[in-house]
Motif scaffolding. Structure first.
Motif, PDB file in Angstrom:
ATOM      1  N   GLU A 167       3.590  -2.354 -17.830  1.00 18.95           N
ATOM      2  CA  GLU A 167       3.148  -1.073 -16.865  1.00 18.95           C
ATOM      3  C   GLU A 167       3.173   0.225 -16.078  1.00 18.95           C
ATOM      4  O   GLU A 167       2.647   0.855 -16.215  1.00 18.95           O
ATOM      5  CB  GLU A 167       2.872  -2.403 -15.419  1.00 18.95           C
ATOM      6  CG  GLU A 167       2.077  -3.439 -15.694  1.00 18.95           C
ATOM      7  CD  GLU A 167       2.455  -4.168 -14.528  1.00 18.95           C
ATOM      8  OE1 GLU A 167       3.456  -4.160 -13.573  1.00 18.95           O
ATOM      9  OE2 GLU A 167       1.867  -5.508 -14.425  1.00 18.95           O
TER      10      GLU A 167
ATOM     11  N   PRO B 292       4.729   6.795  -9.557  1.00 19.32           N
ATOM     12  CA  PRO B 292       5.089   7.067  -8.401  1.00 19.32           C
ATOM     13  C   PRO B 292       6.729   5.764  -8.213  1.00 19.32           C
ATOM     14  O   PRO B 292       5.959   4.272  -8.938  1.00 19.32           O
ATOM     15  CB  PRO B 292       4.534   5.959  -7.694  1.00 19.32           C
ATOM     16  CG  PRO B 292       2.861   6.711  -8.278  1.00 19.32           C
ATOM     17  CD  PRO B 292       3.082   5.991  -9.659  1.00 19.32           C
ATOM     18  N   ALA B 293       7.587   6.575  -7.630  1.00 19.13           N
ATOM     19  CA  ALA B 293       8.305   5.246  -7.904  1.00 19.13           C
ATOM     20  C   ALA B 293       8.635   4.150  -7.004  1.00 19.13           C
ATOM     21  O   ALA B 293       8.920   2.752  -7.173  1.00 19.13           O
ATOM     22  CB  ALA B 293       9.686   6.148  -6.559  1.00 19.13           C
ATOM     23  N   ALA B 294       7.419   4.130  -6.113  1.00 24.19           N
ATOM     24  CA  ALA B 294       7.054   2.592  -5.422  1.00 24.19           C
ATOM     25  C   ALA B 294       7.131   1.277  -5.996  1.00 24.19           C
ATOM     26  O   ALA B 294       7.048   0.097  -6.202  1.00 24.19           O
ATOM     27  CB  ALA B 294       5.838   3.108  -4.359  1.00 24.19           C
ATOM     28  N   LEU B 295       5.987   2.200  -7.229  1.00 26.09           N
ATOM     29  CA  LEU B 295       5.441   0.312  -7.921  1.00 26.09           C
ATOM     30  C   LEU B 295       6.701  -0.084  -9.046  1.00 26.09           C
ATOM     31  O   LEU B 295       6.473  -1.032  -9.037  1.00 26.09           O
ATOM     32  CB  LEU B 295       4.817   1.513  -9.707  1.00 26.09           C
ATOM     33  CG  LEU B 295       3.373   2.049  -8.781  1.00 26.09           C
ATOM     34  CD1 LEU B 295       2.678   2.383  -9.463  1.00 26.09           C
ATOM     35  CD2 LEU B 295       2.643   0.918  -8.222  1.00 26.09           C
TER      36      LEU B 295
ATOM     37  N   ALA C 196       9.069  -0.600  -7.237  1.00 28.92           N
ATOM     38  CA  ALA C 196      10.069  -1.963  -6.512  1.00 28.92           C
ATOM     39  C   ALA C 196       9.231  -2.696  -6.616  1.00 28.92           C
ATOM     40  O   ALA C 196       8.112  -3.559  -5.903  1.00 28.92           O
ATOM     41  CB  ALA C 196       9.929  -1.361  -4.487  1.00 28.92           C
TER      42      ALA C 196
END
Lengths: 838, 223
Positions: free
Chosen positions: A816, A823-826, A828
């Motif tokens: 993925e 973005p970094a959040a993805l 997490a």
């Protein structure tokens, strides 16, 4: 003394009564055409005194049309008075019609009442405002002879009182010969109240018999802290058993729920005991009141919802659990027992902790001395004025000059500057913004002669849907879900709780409400569905503004009592011992000074200031003092504010303590804090709703109360940024300063203790400081922390907890992430064990 | 990268995305008799301008519901219209349609300028990411959307804090609403929760950083 007409003296004589002197004095005032304020204790024949002149007048000269208007703070009171008045009217055979009117009155009857009014109409301030907003108001009220305002002490000084004062001023213009009658309990400032009513005469009934009040402590240990007073439940239950009918008054709805549960567990003989508070379904409350009136109950656990209201007759005793917070409030509650003025009311005070023992004792002495609380009158709210002016325009076009003169006849607005009036009128008409906008949507426009007109019938309809000054936090109904197969349909509605509390609930959580332990099932549209259930540690719904702060008068009494050991004889032994120990280990708070103690404990420093200015003022003081301590490098960590003291804890030892309490803190720090404070946002919400910036109700959109409007917090932020001097923001600050932030009291204290701060640097905690230390963790503790700090703390806590409990996160599927930098959040990934339940 | 002001920035693509500006939401209430402070578009554009200075993106994506209603573009004050036009001129502007504004805006402000967005579309794809207004259940991984206005309540020891938030898992990111008058929907609401059946994380907006919590919420502190 005037003579009663023969018909009436015969009626009195037939019942074995003689008219009381104050009833005749009120008649004399009426015959002289004078407005009067009657001050009488409960059970003094007050209502009859108010209505007697009207009944006599109507008997002598019957005529059609509205003759007397009665306004009371409670719908229930109006209904009850109507019942009580009908008796003499029927017995005397008077051709007098009496009707009530409130929000519950069916629309067809309301319309008929406007066209063909009764002689005597009993209503509320809100319904009066509505009546005044109809174009026919002049005809309806033109021949009005008297207006009777009941429980006027409970209305004056608040926003409902402001609204009523404006309504009375309007009536005074519509019916220039109007006689005003105020009926009040004993008050601290009778002259101010007479001015509010517009009375030129004050009539006083003799005071009733002095109440017999006792103090009841729980058996065993006397608690150091806590406000619920549940330890004393066995003693309360014993007193309920020993009396016929008892009202157990508590201070908050949460406390009512808990006390009811505690009593129910002890209720072996299963006495009929009920619960009564403002969040319960109205029908349920009426059932409880009816059962009381019929003598079918042995006890009712109640909040201020029963402070005012109809005469239930057979109440034998009142038990106040928790400190009374004010002398006047206590007297009002005592008056609920034995509603006959020549018999003493019996009451018991049950303090929940040691400080409350002091407060109860001080209150008892205050009651004995008849020293009532009461704030001097404050200027009327600009938000209420805005609502009134829109209503004024709905009734018909008006000239601003005339309206201004009329408004100034209302006592709370007697000193209103013209600029302020104009600003409010401009707000109503155009929004009052510095940026020209909405030209096509102004709510009011003026014609060539300068008269203000309402723009459309729709605006008027909207006004009428939103009349009133009582603004509650968004509420959600609680309904029992249907159980089993036999009960398909939805269960009964139990009452309403705050949306805020609901958002904290998860399915399966149990909470206490309406005297039951309920299990939260789901939120379906705008109704909470719950089932009867049990659970450990049920949550208790909390309500905004549930707690009144300690009154200034009572605080002074507590201070004086503390400072005078000669008067400690009245205290129970553990309390007297506690105070003696304090005198040895530190010192006692003085009558006029400010005692501040500092001491180390558990690696922190504590600062305790004995201000006795009430929770709201202490909360504000806490924010300001911690800010100063931060600047001084003492590294404050948090504070707790009770009604009596402020406690602050810090990493470093606070020194130069007097400087922390210097008056100049009410400058920039205060401004900066007020700008961000959620308390101001809460005040703004009320102001915005009352002033009509935000609607509560939309015609035809009554379904979902939650969705109707815009979030006022967001509106506040934008308005504060782009027009900080807007009239609604001024009104908000004025409200908060006398209410949630209680600036007046804080400023008064800082002024009083200037140069009189007594600092005791102790090596360990003092006896008086123990209760506040125990409050830490029990009361909601506000640090010098911002919301961001609070979030950071919560985040760290969870990280800590989940790191220990969770397995390592599953590997992220790298496919993925291919083909770009997401973005970094993805990255997490969700952690197992914390997944949202499917 | 999630910006604590409530925007998403993708450095590799120099792309900034914001959701649900709801410009002229305030003025939409005026015909209904609520004269709200008329600065909400200005406040929203002020915040957007700050982000444009911070990140200097090449691509700016407005994820739909950029105007509160069809009449919004015409009501936008001229100064604000000019600022919006300037954003379009200086960046590659991708204007995604939303349920409140299904059609491209025409006649901004007094009608003297139009919005020259580079792309008007329902879905915009770049690399592995697809940008659309409303999340589609079961969509392939890499979906960025707005529409739901997520916000979350966190219980801290000192009280409860509610803030708008991002919601994310390995497949999608929901952006908080960026407009000055836009409220929020609790992340526990089924409309949001059903998009994250296997849980996820929420990122609450802060002054200087985001605060991250598991989607199933904060610890419970019982009274």
């Amino acid at each position: 003394m005037p003579e009663l007409p023969a018909l009436f003296s015969a009626w009195f004589a037939a019942r074995g009564w003689t008219p009381r002197p104050h009833q005749l004095a009120m008649l004399a005032a009426a015959r002289a055409g004078e407005s009067a304020l009657l001050i009488a204790p409960t059970g003094g024949g007050k209502t009859l005194a108010g209505f007697l002149p009207s009944l006599i007048g109507l008997a002598a000269a019957p005529r059609p049309g509205l003759h007397t208007l009665y306004v009371s703070p409670l719908k229930a009171l109006a209904t009850d008075i109507a019942r009580n008045l009908l008796a003499p009217v029927q017995e005397l055979g008077l051709p007098v019609t009496i009707e009530t009117r409130s929000g519950d009155t069916p629309a067809n009857r309301r319309a008929r009442q406007r066209a063909a009014p009764p002689h005597i109409l009993l209503t509320t301030p809100e319904s009066l405002a509505l009546l005044l907003s109809w174009p026919g108001a002049e005809a309806l009220f033109g021949a009005l002879e008297a207006v009777v305002v009941d429980e006027v002490h409970a209305l004056a000084g608040g926003k409902r009182g402001d609204q009523l004062a404006l309504g009375l001023a309007r009536l005074g213009v519509l019916a220039p010969a109007l006689r005003r009658v105020g009926l009040s309990a004993t008050v601290a400032h009778p002259d101010a109240l007479a001015a509010y009513v517009g009375a030129s005469r004050i009539v006083r009934a003799p005071p009733g018999a002095a109440p017999e009040v006792a103090l009841q402590l729980p058996a065993g240990r006397l608690s150091w802290s806590g406000h619920m007073g549940l330890d004393a439940a066995p003693e309360v239950m014993a007193r309920i058993r020993a009396a016929g009918m008892t009202i157990v008054f508590v201070n908050t709805r949460a406390q009512a729920e808990l006390m009811f549960q505690a009593l129910w567990k002890l209720n072996d003989p299963t006495l009929p005991i009920a619960l009564h508070h403002g969040s319960l379904e109205v029908a349920q409350r009426r059932r409880v009141e009816a059962a009381m009136a019929a003598g079918r109950l042995r006890a009712v656990v109640a909040t201020s919802s029963l402070d005012l209201g109809i005469d239930w007759g057979g109440v034998d005793q009142v038990i106040q659990v928790g400190a009374p917070k004010g002398v006047s409030r206590l007297m009002q509650r005592l008056g609920r027992a034995n509603h006959r003025m020549d018999e003493p009311s019996r009451a018991v005070l049950v303090p929940a902790n040691r400080f409350e023992v002091l407060e109860c004792e001080a209150a008892l002495q205050g009651v004995a001395a008849g020293a009532l609380d009461g704030d001097p009158p404050r200027p009327g709210g600009l938000d209420v004025l805005a609502q009134h002016l829109l209503g004024r325009a709905c009734a018909g076009p008006f000239l601003p000059d005339e309206a201004f003169a009329e408004v100034r006849r209302a006592a709370p607005y007697a000193a209103l500057p013209r600029e302020e009036f104009d600003a409010v009128l401009d707000f109503v008409a155009t929004g009052g913004y510095a940026l020209a906008a909405y030209a096509r949507h102004h709510k009011l426009f003026h014609d060539s002669e300068g008269r203000m007109h309402v723009r459309s019938a729709r605006i008027a309809a909207q006004y009428r849907m939103n009349v009133g000054t009582i603004v509650e936090a968004p509420l959600i109904k609680v309904r029992l879900a249907g159980q089993g197969r036999s009960r398909r349909g939805p269960g009964p509605v139990l009452g309403e709780i705050e949306e805020y509390f609901v958002s904290m609930l998860r399915p399966g959580d149990s909470f206490l409400f309406a005297g039951r332990t309920l299990r939260f099932l789901r939120l379906r549209e705008t109704v909470v569905e719950a089932a009867e259930g049990s659970g450990k540690d049920p949550l208790i719904p909390a309500y905004e503004g549930g707690r009144l702060p300690l009154s200034t008068n009572l605080a002074d009494r507590v201070r004086a009592l503390l400072a005078d050991p000669a008067r400690w004889g009245a205290f129970p032994a553990p309390v007297a011992e506690w105070l003696r120990l304090q005198r040895t280990c530190s010192r006692l708070p003085g009558d006029r000074d400010l005692l501040v103690e500092t001491f180390p404990r558990g690696g922190r420093w504590y600062l305790v200031a004995y201000c006795f200015e009430g929770r709201n003022a202490h909360q504000t003081l806490g924010m300001l003092v911690t800010k100063r301590m931060q600047r001084a490098g003492f590294a404050p960590l948090g504070f707790v504010a009770t009604d009596y003291v402020l406690g602050v804890w810090s990493a470093a030892q606070p020194t130069d303590v007097a400087a922390l309490f210097a008056q100049d803190m009410l400058g920039d720090d205060l401004e900066a804090w007020m700008a961000e404070s959620s308390l101001l946002k809460r005040s703004f919400r009320t102001v915005a709703v009352i002033a009509g910036l935000i609607e509560r109700h939309r015609p035809g959109a009554e379904k979902s109360r939650r969705q109707v409007t815009v979030n006022t917090d967001l509106v506040y932020d934008v308005l504060r940024r782009y027009q900080p001097d807007h009239v609604l923001l001024r009104a908000t600050r004025a409200d908060a300063a006398s209410g949630l932030i209680d600036l007046g009291r804080l400023a008064g204290m800082l002024e009083r203790v200037k140069g009189k701060v007594v600092h005791m640097a102790l090596s360990r905690v003092s006896p008086l400081a123990v209760p506040v230390l125990l409050e830490i963790g029990r009361e909601s503790v506000r640090g010098a922390a911002t919301e961001d700090d609070m979030l950071a703390e919560a985040e760290a806590l969870i990280a800590e907890a989940t790191a220990a409990a969770d397995p390592p996160p599953p590997p992220v599927r790298t496919r993925e992430r291919a083909g770009g930098t997401p973005p970094a959040a993805l990255g997490a990934a969700p952690r197992q064990g914390r997944l949202f339940p499917p | 990268m999630l910006d604590p002001a409530g925007a998403l920035y993708w450095p590799a693509a120099r792309l900034l995305a914001v959701a649900d500006l709801h410009l002229e939401k305030g003025s939409a209430f005026a015909p209904k008799g609520m004269l709200l402070p008329p600065w909400d578009s200005r406040a929203t554009l002020d915040r957007l301008a700050l982000l444009l200075r911070r990140w200097t993106p090449q691509i700016v994506i407005a994820l739909g519901d950029s105007f509160h209603d069809a009449g919004g573009p015409a009501r936008l004050p001229a100064a604000d219209a000019a600022r919006l036009a300037a954003i379009a001129a200086n960046h590659r502007l991708v204007w995604i349609s939303g349920n409140h504004d299904p059609a491209p805006p025409v006649g901004l402000g007094d009608g003297s300028c139009d919005l020259f967005a580079d792309v008007f579309t329902d879905v915009f794809s770049l690399g592995p990411l697809r940008f659309r207004h409303a999340a589609v259940p079961g969509a392939a991984a890499g979906e960025i959307s707005g529409h739901l206005h997520p916000k979350a309540a966190v219980r801290a020891p000192a009280g409860t804090v509610r803030r708008p938030c991002f919601v994310a898992d390995a497949r999608r990111v929901l952006l908080p609403a960026f407009g000055a008058y836009t409220g929020g929907l609790e992340v526990t609401d089924p409309a949001i929760a059903c998009l994250f059946p296997r849980g996820g994380r929420v990122f609450l907006l802060g002054q200087e950083r985001l605060f991250s919590f598991p989607l199933s919420g904060a610890p419970r502190h019982r009274a």
